[in-house]
Write an enzyme that holds these catalytic residues in place. Structure first.
Site, PDB file in Angstrom:
ATOM      1  NE  ARG A  21      -2.701  -1.384   3.437  1.00  0.00           N
ATOM      2  CZ  ARG A  21      -3.214  -2.489   3.983  1.00  0.00           C
ATOM      3  NH1 ARG A  21      -4.167  -3.172   3.386  1.00  0.00           N
ATOM      4  NH2 ARG A  21      -2.797  -2.903   5.151  1.00  0.00           N
TER       5      ARG A  21
ATOM      6  CG  ASP B  32     -15.151  -5.181  -1.182  1.00  0.00           C
ATOM      7  OD1 ASP B  32     -13.934  -5.361  -0.986  1.00  0.00           O
ATOM      8  OD2 ASP B  32     -16.015  -6.027  -0.861  1.00  0.00           O
ATOM      9  CB  SER B  33     -18.766  -8.043  -3.944  1.00  0.00           C
ATOM     10  OG  SER B  33     -17.935  -8.762  -3.074  1.00  0.00           O
TER      11      SER B  33
ATOM     12  CB  ALA C   4     -13.891  -6.672  -8.876  1.00  0.00           C
TER      13      ALA C   4
ATOM     14  CG  ASP D 274      -5.443  -7.256  -2.241  1.00  0.00           C
ATOM     15  OD1 ASP D 274      -4.928  -8.387  -2.385  1.00  0.00           O
ATOM     16  OD2 ASP D 274      -5.539  -6.684  -1.136  1.00  0.00           O
TER      17      ASP D 274
ATOM     18  CB  CYS E 238      -3.723 -13.814  -0.920  1.00  0.00           C
ATOM     19  SG  CYS E 238      -5.507 -13.840  -1.032  1.00  0.00           S
TER      20      CYS E 238
HETATM   21  N1  SAH Z   1      -7.299  -4.705  -0.609  1.00  0.00           N
HETATM   22  C1  SAH Z   1      -7.835  -4.918   0.710  1.00  0.00           C
HETATM   23  C2  SAH Z   1      -8.038  -6.380   1.050  1.00  0.00           C
HETATM   24  C3  SAH Z   1      -8.909  -7.150   0.072  1.00  0.00           C
HETATM   25  S1  SAH Z   1      -9.663  -8.556   0.722  1.00  0.00           S
HETATM   26  C4  SAH Z   1      -6.955  -4.223   1.739  1.00  0.00           C
HETATM   27  O1  SAH Z   1      -5.880  -3.723   1.396  1.00  0.00           O
HETATM   28  O2  SAH Z   1      -7.349  -4.201   2.907  1.00  0.00           O
HETATM   29  C5  SAH Z   1     -10.702  -9.050  -0.555  1.00  0.00           C
HETATM   30  C6  SAH Z   1     -11.967  -8.243  -0.697  1.00  0.00           C
HETATM   31  O3  SAH Z   1     -12.623  -8.666  -1.904  1.00  0.00           O
HETATM   32  C7  SAH Z   1     -13.024  -8.404   0.393  1.00  0.00           C
HETATM   33  O4  SAH Z   1     -13.306  -7.159   0.951  1.00  0.00           O
HETATM   34  C8  SAH Z   1     -14.246  -8.983  -0.307  1.00  0.00           C
HETATM   35  O5  SAH Z   1     -15.473  -8.424   0.179  1.00  0.00           O
HETATM   36  C9  SAH Z   1     -14.023  -8.562  -1.727  1.00  0.00           C
HETATM   37  N2  SAH Z   1     -14.612  -9.396  -2.788  1.00  0.00           N
HETATM   38  C10 SAH Z   1     -14.715 -10.736  -2.845  1.00  0.00           C
HETATM   39  N3  SAH Z   1     -15.224 -11.123  -4.029  1.00  0.00           N
HETATM   40  C11 SAH Z   1     -15.430  -9.988  -4.749  1.00  0.00           C
HETATM   41  C12 SAH Z   1     -15.911  -9.732  -6.061  1.00  0.00           C
HETATM   42  N4  SAH Z   1     -16.254 -10.712  -6.877  1.00  0.00           N
HETATM   43  N5  SAH Z   1     -15.981  -8.444  -6.476  1.00  0.00           N
HETATM   44  C13 SAH Z   1     -15.612  -7.425  -5.655  1.00  0.00           C
HETATM   45  N6  SAH Z   1     -15.145  -7.624  -4.410  1.00  0.00           N
HETATM   46  C14 SAH Z   1     -15.050  -8.883  -3.959  1.00  0.00           C
END
Ligand code: SAH
Length: 391
Positions: free
Chosen positions: A210, A248-249, A278, A295, A335
């Site tokens: 970040r 975010d979803s 996304a 991410d 991840c």
């Molecule tokens: N980038 C964040 C961590 C991401 S964790 C940070 O730095 O803190 C992954 C995230 O993806 C979660 O918040 C989850 O709600 C979201 N997520 C899961 N599937 C998704 C999708 N299909 N579209 C959008 N967001 C999604």
């Protein structure tokens, strides 16, 4: 102590320091009666040569977690020593501007089943194995004595704990939680939702990535996909981005992200927060972003999911690269343990080739030093990322 005897030729990984014995590697368990979950055991080769001491759990396909090469019971002195060694590593991370990090990273700190995160003056404890659970009270006392935390919050509801047959836990077990738990990361403030949030409340493992975003986000039109509580979004604003879309979803995640931008006095117009899948969002995006962050959560839980997960990573990276403004910067991550750095690069490079754009690699990214992994346990190396420049 019970004896766990391995099948012929299954001792090599253990000799090399790998901390897991899978059910399929075990020939026989010798002992009186049925072993209890978490019971200590000696691990022997097929020829009854001693390899080490660990703890056993029949409920888990990882039957034994190795702990030490000495032929003696696992004792608290050794656990304390390993905790001290883990804490020493984190001293250089914590300072005026950062007061949250992972203090103990399970196998990566030679303490299988124990995860401890520091959030400001408090701790979040996660015990994921029955063997470590047996030392729970002693560990809590040890952490309390070493760090004098204002609170210790316990969370154990992740799949690993369930696999080991441990009860879900989500409560404060020492001191009391502040009404609003605020942490500092590289000078920015974030609220951590320990009770309702994902993981142990905050994705500490992206801290250094970040910060790196700040080098690239000045003046940029940014899209932070899979934003959770807005960690990357906040850093983009901190760098002086022109506009940041936070996607975010999860609506709850977006609420938290909004709140976090407010804590740092960054803009937070409703239209910047997009509750969407996304994949769909990027396919239909009309904005030409000059910086995109991808991410996503773990797409591959097991190696059997690798192919399906690879398609997911390729799909989303292709969509992002296609819509990128000239000379745009893509921060892309995985991840999934089952997708290693080489495979991840192959997938992203294949997406780049399909897009027809010229693409450069600026950085290869990984997890930070408070998430170390044991060289004999490559499964611990889970976070990988690339920073690409799309011409
Ligand atoms: N980038 C964040 C961590 C991401 S964790 C940070 O730095 O803190 C992954 C995230 O993806 C979660 O918040 C989850 O709600 C979201 N997520 C899961 N599937 C998704 C999708 N299909 N579209 C959008 N967001 C999604």
């Amino acid at each position: 102590m019970i004896n766990v005897i391995l099948k012929k030729d299954r001792d090599k990984p253990i000799r090399m320091g790998h901390p897991w014995v899978f059910s399929g590697a075990i020939e026989q368990v010798e002992g009186v009666g049925k072993p209890e979950p978490g019971e200590q055991c000696r691990v022997l080769t097929n020829k009854k040569e001693f390899l080490g001491v660990g703890y056993y759990n029949e409920k888990s396909t990882i039957r034994v977690r190795m702990f030490q090469a000495q032929d003696k019971p696992i004792d608290l002195t050794e656990i304390r020593e390993r905790i001290d060694i883990a804490l020493a590593l984190r001293q250089s991370i914590l300072n005026e501007s950062t007061n949250a990090c992972r203090l103990i990273n399970s196998e990566g700190d030679f303490l299988p089943g124990l995860i401890v995160d520091k959030y400001g003056s408090g701790l979040c404890l996660q015990i994921t194995t029955a063997g470590m659970e047996r030392f729970r009270m002693e560990i809590v006392n040890c952490l309390a004595a070493a760090l004098s935390p204002r609170f210790i919050y316990e969370r154990a509801e992740n799949e690993a704990a369930t696999r080991e047959g441990l009860a879900a836990k989500n409560s404060c077990i020492h001191g009391s939680l502040p009404e609003k738990l605020l942490i500092r990361e590289h000078g920015l403030q974030f609220r951590v939702d320990l009770e309702g949030g994902q993981k142990t409340g905050f994705f500490l493992d992206q801290r250094h990535n970040r910060l790196l975003l700040r080098k690239y986000a000045a003046g940029a039109t940014v899209c932070d996909c899979f934003a959770y509580s807005g960690g990357f979004s906040a850093n983009a604003w901190a760098a002086g981005a022109r506009l940041v879309h936070t996607v975010d979803s999860s609506k709850d995640a977006l609420e938290l992200a909004k709140e976090n931008l407010a804590h740092n006095k960054f803009p937070r117009e409703e239209s910047n927060f997009i509750a969407a899948d996304a994949f769909e969002f990027l396919r239909g995006a009309t904005t030409k972003y000059s910086c995109i962050i991808l991410d996503p959560p773990k797409f591959a839980r097991h190696s059997a999911d690798r192919e399906r997960a690879s398609r997911g990573y390729k799909d989303i990276n292709l969509s992002a690269i296609k819509i990128m403004a000239p000379q745009g910067i893509l921060f892309t991550f995985s991840c999934s343990q089952a997708i290693d750095q080489t495979l991840f690069s192959q997938i992203v490079f294949a997406a780049a080739a399909d897009s027809g754009r010229q693409v450069q690699v600026l950085h290869r990214l990984s997890q930070p030093t408070d998430h170390p992994f044991n060289i004999a346990h490559r499964e611990g190396e889970y976070l990988k990322g690339l920073v690409l420049r799309v011409i």
